[in-house]
Design an enzyme around this catalytic site. Structure first.
Site, PDB file in Angstrom:
ATOM      1  N   ASP A  42       0.819  -1.194   0.000  1.00 16.56           N
ATOM      2  CA  ASP A  42       0.000   0.000   0.000  1.00 16.56           C
ATOM      3  C   ASP A  42       0.866   1.263   0.000  1.00 16.56           C
ATOM      4  O   ASP A  42       0.581   2.226  -0.715  1.00 16.56           O
ATOM      5  CB  ASP A  42      -0.922   0.003   1.229  1.00 16.56           C
ATOM      6  N   SER A  88       2.339  -5.438 -16.949  1.00 21.55           N
ATOM      7  CA  SER A  88       1.643  -5.254 -15.675  1.00 21.55           C
ATOM      8  C   SER A  88       0.197  -4.862 -15.961  1.00 21.55           C
ATOM      9  O   SER A  88      -0.250  -4.917 -17.117  1.00 21.55           O
ATOM     10  CB  SER A  88       2.328  -4.152 -14.855  1.00 21.55           C
ATOM     11  N   LEU A  89      -0.530  -4.451 -14.923  1.00 21.10           N
ATOM     12  CA  LEU A  89      -1.902  -3.983 -15.089  1.00 21.10           C
ATOM     13  C   LEU A  89      -2.038  -2.587 -14.500  1.00 21.10           C
ATOM     14  O   LEU A  89      -1.406  -2.262 -13.487  1.00 21.10           O
ATOM     15  CB  LEU A  89      -2.893  -4.918 -14.380  1.00 21.10           C
ATOM     16  N   GLU A 119     -11.859 -12.135 -12.289  1.00 16.20           N
ATOM     17  CA  GLU A 119     -11.070 -13.148 -11.600  1.00 16.20           C
ATOM     18  C   GLU A 119     -10.237 -12.521 -10.487  1.00 16.20           C
ATOM     19  O   GLU A 119     -10.016 -11.307 -10.477  1.00 16.20           O
ATOM     20  CB  GLU A 119     -10.176 -13.886 -12.598  1.00 16.20           C
ATOM     21  N   LYS A 121      -7.187 -11.169  -8.258  1.00 15.09           N
ATOM     22  CA  LYS A 121      -5.816 -10.696  -8.483  1.00 15.09           C
ATOM     23  C   LYS A 121      -4.956 -11.331  -7.395  1.00 15.09           C
ATOM     24  O   LYS A 121      -4.917 -10.877  -6.261  1.00 15.09           O
ATOM     25  CB  LYS A 121      -5.730  -9.174  -8.418  1.00 15.09           C
ATOM     26  N   ARG A 142       8.532 -12.554 -14.700  1.00 22.30           N
ATOM     27  CA  ARG A 142       8.137 -11.469 -15.589  1.00 22.30           C
ATOM     28  C   ARG A 142       9.290 -10.509 -15.859  1.00 22.30           C
ATOM     29  O   ARG A 142       9.421  -9.970 -16.956  1.00 22.30           O
ATOM     30  CB  ARG A 142       6.962 -10.688 -14.982  1.00 22.30           C
ATOM     31  N   LYS A 325      -8.181  -2.630  -7.298  1.00 22.72           N
ATOM     32  CA  LYS A 325      -7.433  -2.890  -6.070  1.00 22.72           C
ATOM     33  C   LYS A 325      -8.347  -2.807  -4.840  1.00 22.72           C
ATOM     34  O   LYS A 325      -9.195  -1.923  -4.739  1.00 22.72           O
ATOM     35  CB  LYS A 325      -6.274  -1.895  -5.928  1.00 22.72           C
TER      36      LYS A 325
END
Length: 699
Positions: A42, A88-89, A119, A121, A142, A325
């Protein structure tokens, strides 16, 4: 979905911006190198959002080291090129932001999106598994999105990632490697046994383990596939993967024998509208706390291949997918000290005193520490930076110290030498320490628990009144409640004739409570409401429970060898209290239950005595939602009691073993899962009719 946030660190000038970029770069580099970071997720996200906000306002000041627009913050390294960039997203943090993103996507492709995939994360590390003719050849992280690190050496420790597929196909399967809660606990046990510091959290544990070589021990991890793509030698499979909707690609991968999230509570689902997507997001968020693995959000993807092609991808993230998120459930804070509290059975429990930290919308100042052995195993010290975990209504707990942040000023935690409550000796022969006086150390807590709603349900007997009775010498255990006389109570402050008569009437009513509630009131360690009901239903009478040995107790569902030994020992310790209850005329039988057959004569598969012919015999029943009709006034505990009186077994979660779901108003995700599994569903009214003869008289 309250508690969502997209707050960012506010950067006032270039100097603060430059410092933020340096801090983010160092945190990302540490995480991708060793799995350890100076920042929790966070804090890193807030810092990155602050950096991006500053750069939007001052584009001429952007530094090369900025994490903005880079996969893995630009910190990850690797020398194995990816066949297709592994991106990434982008993130959203609210329903409004998600709606804005979907509208933007539909404008980009020039048409409405009619199929979405929703779905979990997963909170792990993204990897690509390359299979050639069905055999796993390479496992790659990755990295920076264009190239990753070869971690094939670790593939044998990853559950769900088979060495051979069910078909001899050539394919690249992408997914997430993580540690489940159970694997994380086991990993830390093994790691500390070999002299290593415990992992701060499951994600760091997976990151460090995946890259580790030549360790003297191995620990297990789990793979979840989230996509697949063809390789140059894929042949006919290439065309199939290119045209299939994403949801069908996942189904195809599962048929190959690769693990997906399909068999979990948060299985991927398809949705036709944004409203349906939002509903599923809320369902997954509600399930998060009970999951056996970590998630930090929900991924939403355009399901159709044509929509994905037309949307395209940016340098960092695809434009057809987004991560919604969830509020952080992990934060780093400091351990300021340890309090030692004594429970109603004399258990001495440590509690961590923390530097207050905001987690999941609430301020956390304390966390559980389990027992002294757990403190020693985790090598916790006062002054440590610690990773604190909180999800839903679960009590916050400390995962581990963040060892690389130690300064040398941290101090050992002092263990008590005598009971903190009464000063008596401590029995430290078991992992959970206990005052040698046991329940006598905390008489008020013990009596208050016994009188509680789910035990004897004595109305008007709150903690304040119990303290008064104990201080007056009228009560030394809860059996003394049944021996109180009117004249004694009238001498107490604030006890007039009406309140005295009402309390005595409530105590008299409690004499006839079923055995399951009386047994629960005893507070036998290792048993609670559900286990007390099972024991009472099985044995039917208190005398039979007391006469049962360890072997016979193990015939009750959920009681193993260790718990059986504990129950036998506890009942021996409680014998004087039980004798007092019997002498006071307290009921010691379970209505509707019959004694079990002699050992050796129990019918195969039978788990409880006296259930043959009952309407719910052999059934596992889950109750959810608000009850109506004849069941409206029943608490959840009373509903579970009703299930078991009628011969069934109560459960809190829907699974393949569930026989019946009683679904009241706002049944939510449990109803959805029951429908998916084909579990029979009954309304409260239908259920009341099924168990009519077993309903409470006042229902």
């Amino acid at each position: 979905m309250e508690g969502m946030t997209n707050s960012a660190v506010v950067l006032a000038d270039h100097a603060s911006y430059a410092a933020a970029v340096e801090e983010a770069a160092q945190a990302a580099a540490a995480y991708y190198a060793t799995g350890e970071s100076t920042l929790d997720d966070d804090s890193y996200d807030r810092l990155a959002r602050g950096i991006a906000a500053y750069e939007r306002e001052h584009p001429q000041e952007v530094l090369p080291a900025s994490p903005t627009g880079k996969v893995a913050g630009g910190a990850a390294v690797g020398d194995v090129p990816h066949t297709v960039p592994m991106l990434s997203l982008d993130n959203v943090f609210s329903a409004e932001q998600f709606a804005t993103w979907t509208a933007s996507l539909e404008r980009r492709i020039g048409r409405p999106v009619t199929a979405w995939s929703v779905e979990p994360k997963l909170d792990g590390l993204a990897v690509a598994a390359r299979y050639h003719e069905g055999r796993l050849e390479r496992l790659i992280t990755r990295g920076d999105g264009t190239a990753g690190e070869d971690v094939s050496h670790a593939s044998g420790t990853v559950v769900g990632l088979p060495a051979r597929l069910a078909e001899p196909v050539t394919i690249e399967i992408r997914g997430e490697i993580l540690m489940t809660t159970e694997q994380f606990e086991q990993a830390n046990t093994v790691r500390t046994e070999h002299g290593g510091a415990p992992f701060a959290n499951a994600r760091n544990g997976a990151a460090g383990t995946l890259r580790a070589k030549d360790r003297a021990y191995t620990v297990e991890m789990t793979f979840f596939a989230y996509g697949a793509l063809p390789l140059p030698e894929s042949g006919a499979l290439a065309a199939e993967l290119t045209e299939l909707p994403h949801s069908q690609v996942l189904a195809r991968v599962a048929k190959l024998g690769v693990h997906t999230a399909a068999d979990t509570e948060v299985a991927p689902r398809t949705a036709a509208t944004v409203e349906e997507v939002q509903a599923r997001i809320e369902e997954v968020a509600a399930l998060r706390a009970a999951l056996p693995f970590g998630i930090d959000g929900i991924v939403i993807k355009a399901d159709l291949a044509a929509d994905q092609r037309d949307a395209g991808s940016g340098s960092r993230a695809p434009r057809w997918a987004i991560a919604y998120k969830l509020p952080a459930v992990e934060k780093v804070t400091r351990l300021l000290g340890v309090e030692w509290n004594v429970g109603r059975t004399g258990i001495i429990a440590p509690r961590a005193v923390l530097e207050p930290v905001e987690i999941d919308g609430s301020t956390v100042s304390y966390a559980t520490l389990h027992n002294p052995a757990d403190i020693t195993r985790r090598d916790l010290r006062v002054g440590d930076h610690v990773m604190v975990y909180k999800a839903g209504d679960i009590i916050p707990r400390i995962e581990a110290p963040v060892a690389h942040l130690r300064t040398g000023d941290e101090q050992p935690i002092a263990f008590p030498e005598a009971c903190p409550q009464c000063g008596s000796e401590i029995d430290s022969s078991e992992q959970r320490w206990r005052c040698v006086r046991g329940r006598d150390c905390r008489i008020v807590a013990s009596v208050s628990y016994a009188a509680g709603r789910d035990q004897l349900d004595i109305e008007g007997l709150g903690t304040t009144r119990v303290v008064q009775l104990v201080d007056a010498g009228l009560v030394t255990d809860f059996a003394d409640l049944f021996m109180l006389e009117r004249e004694q109570l009238l001498t107490l402050d604030r006890m007039g004739e009406t309140s005295t008569d009402n309390l005595l009437a409530a105590i008299d009513t409690a004499r006839s409570q079923p055995l399951s509630r009386v047994f629960c009131a005893l507070g036998v360690r290792g048993t609670g409401r559900s286990m007390s009901r099972r024991i009472a239903r099985y044995f039917a009478e208190m005398d039979r429970i007391r006469a049962a040995g360890e072997e016979e107790l193990q015939r009750v569902d959920g009681i193993g060898k260790e718990k059986a030994a504990g129950v036998v020992a506890e009942l021996a310790e409680l014998a004087p209290l039980i004798d007092k209850l019997v002498a006071a005329g307290v009921n010691m039988t379970e209505p509707g239950a019959t004694p079990p057959p002699p050992p050796g004569e129990e019918a195969e598969g039978e788990t409880a005595a006296g259930t043959e012919g009952a309407p719910l015999a052999g059934m596992t029943v889950v109750v959810t939602g608000a009850m109506t009709g004849a069941l409206e006034k029943l608490s959840r505990n009373q509903m579970n009691e009703l299930v078991e009186r009628a011969g069934g077994k109560s459960s809190s979660s829907v699974s393949k073993r569930t026989t019946l779901l009683v679904a009241g108003e706002k049944a939510g995700s449990k109803r959805t899962k029951a429908e998916e599994l084909g579990v029979r569903i009954a309304t409260p009214e239908e259920f009341a009719e099924m168990v009519g003869d077993f309903l409470p008289v006042d229902a």
